[in-house]
Scaffold this motif. Sequence first.
Motif, PDB file in Angstrom:
ATOM      1  N   CYS A  58      66.764  40.384   3.107  1.00 19.64           N
ATOM      2  CA  CYS A  58      65.667  41.570   4.730  1.00 19.64           C
ATOM      3  C   CYS A  58      65.920  42.997   3.687  1.00 19.64           C
ATOM      4  O   CYS A  58      65.831  44.296   4.912  1.00 19.64           O
ATOM      5  CB  CYS A  58      66.654  41.483   6.041  1.00 19.64           C
ATOM      6  SG  CYS A  58      67.234  40.371   6.855  1.00 19.64           S
ATOM      7  N   SER A  65      60.143  41.288   6.551  1.00 21.01           N
ATOM      8  CA  SER A  65      60.052  41.897   8.033  1.00 21.01           C
ATOM      9  C   SER A  65      59.683  40.601   8.842  1.00 21.01           C
ATOM     10  O   SER A  65      60.105  40.835  10.292  1.00 21.01           O
ATOM     11  CB  SER A  65      58.562  43.338   8.255  1.00 21.01           C
ATOM     12  OG  SER A  65      57.648  42.441   7.628  1.00 21.01           O
ATOM     13  N   ILE A  66      58.572  39.594   8.549  1.00 16.49           N
ATOM     14  CA  ILE A  66      58.602  38.612   9.531  1.00 16.49           C
ATOM     15  C   ILE A  66      59.391  37.379   8.361  1.00 16.49           C
ATOM     16  O   ILE A  66      58.993  35.656   9.909  1.00 16.49           O
ATOM     17  CB  ILE A  66      56.766  38.475   9.113  1.00 16.49           C
ATOM     18  CG1 ILE A  66      56.806  37.617   7.686  1.00 16.49           C
ATOM     19  CG2 ILE A  66      55.614  39.611   9.443  1.00 16.49           C
ATOM     20  CD1 ILE A  66      55.126  37.059   7.516  1.00 16.49           C
ATOM     21  N   LEU A  68      61.732  34.634  10.206  1.00 14.98           N
ATOM     22  CA  LEU A  68      62.233  34.691  11.549  1.00 14.98           C
ATOM     23  C   LEU A  68      64.079  35.034  10.671  1.00 14.98           C
ATOM     24  O   LEU A  68      64.335  35.713  12.286  1.00 14.98           O
ATOM     25  CB  LEU A  68      62.921  32.985  11.435  1.00 14.98           C
ATOM     26  CG  LEU A  68      62.727  32.793  12.404  1.00 14.98           C
ATOM     27  CD1 LEU A  68      62.242  31.607  13.220  1.00 14.98           C
ATOM     28  CD2 LEU A  68      64.937  32.068  12.158  1.00 14.98           C
ATOM     29  N   CYS A  70      65.441  37.215   9.251  1.00 11.38           N
ATOM     30  CA  CYS A  70      65.683  38.706   9.286  1.00 11.38           C
ATOM     31  C   CYS A  70      65.200  39.107  10.510  1.00 11.38           C
ATOM     32  O   CYS A  70      66.000  40.393  10.913  1.00 11.38           O
ATOM     33  CB  CYS A  70      64.120  39.917   8.226  1.00 11.38           C
ATOM     34  SG  CYS A  70      64.919  38.904   6.509  1.00 11.38           S
ATOM     35  N   ILE A  71      64.779  38.615  11.284  1.00 13.26           N
ATOM     36  CA  ILE A  71      64.314  39.287  12.849  1.00 13.26           C
ATOM     37  C   ILE A  71      65.423  39.125  13.914  1.00 13.26           C
ATOM     38  O   ILE A  71      65.323  39.728  14.424  1.00 13.26           O
ATOM     39  CB  ILE A  71      62.848  38.482  13.316  1.00 13.26           C
ATOM     40  CG1 ILE A  71      61.533  38.917  12.854  1.00 13.26           C
ATOM     41  CG2 ILE A  71      62.735  38.525  15.452  1.00 13.26           C
ATOM     42  CD1 ILE A  71      60.557  37.989  12.828  1.00 13.26           C
ATOM     43  N   SER A 109      60.428  30.834   6.529  1.00  8.04           N
ATOM     44  CA  SER A 109      61.620  31.590   6.736  1.00  8.04           C
ATOM     45  C   SER A 109      62.938  31.093   5.902  1.00  8.04           C
ATOM     46  O   SER A 109      64.054  31.481   5.490  1.00  8.04           O
ATOM     47  CB  SER A 109      62.174  32.000   8.286  1.00  8.04           C
ATOM     48  OG  SER A 109      60.899  32.766   8.567  1.00  8.04           O
TER      49      SER A 109
END
Length: 301
Positions: A58, A65-66, A68, A70-71, A109
């Motif tokens: 990440c 940044s997009i 999954l 990492c979010i 992802s």
Amino acid sequence: MNTFFSYIYNKSQQYNFHTNTLGLIRSLLALSSLLFLLFNPIDILFHTGLGVPNIPNCENTVLSSINLFCIFSFNLYLAKIVAIIILIFIILGYFPKFTGILHFWVAFSINTGLITIDGGAQVTSVLTFLIIPLTLTDNRINHWYHSIKQKSEYYKIISYLTILVLKIQIAYIYFDAAISKIYAHNWTEGTALYYFINDPISGASGIRLNLLNLIFDFPLFLIITTYFIILLELTLAFSLFTTNNRIKYKLFILGMLFHILIFLIFGIFTFVIAMFSALLLLLLPTEKELNKNLFLKHSLK
């Protein structure tokens, strides 16, 4: 040039590609990712390795940044659950217009955020991205439903071109696999299968290994099998240029058997499922409904 565009237009208006065959293809791709997540615990999915200090990776990039994972990096268990729920929803087939992008999000992802040991995640990521235009033009509530007559000429053109691009991509996968083998010494001398089967990390083991070594103990059989794999991959690649459905159906059966053998030897089930969907896209008429495609011989006449 006008003749080319006229050909594309006329071909696109003949068919409707939003069939339950497309639903099967999407569900197989989702099933491949789902099984990968279900049968691998968190400590396997997110373990680090040499040259991979952080999983999920990440760093401050647009792609991370997009991602999954990492979010939801604050809770990787939650990330896994979210991905599984999305994949189950895709397999069930509801609202393909909206789940197409979600499907690519999860596949992307997995491919970029986790450590994977086979090419199934890569294939799934690419195909779910290329298939997005087909899902965005799909007005069905569920992709398992029979096709709804598409009224928009533009939607039909987009769908036809999307299928064409998908076929070209899959043909290229097989072509690249065959060509890379031709330039590899152990493949050209016909011994590659022996080394792959006996590889201590990714090869066969136990009874499977003993049985395979017994079978391939005959040098002539080993060489013939090795070269047959290259020939089959080249034939699958060049199937793009044939319109004979009987030939395509026979290649589909051979391709299925080939990937089943890969599973039996190497145990890579998720990769095999992803390639089943690729073979469906490449070789069977996606504009026909599932029962006609797979079970009725007259559809191949």
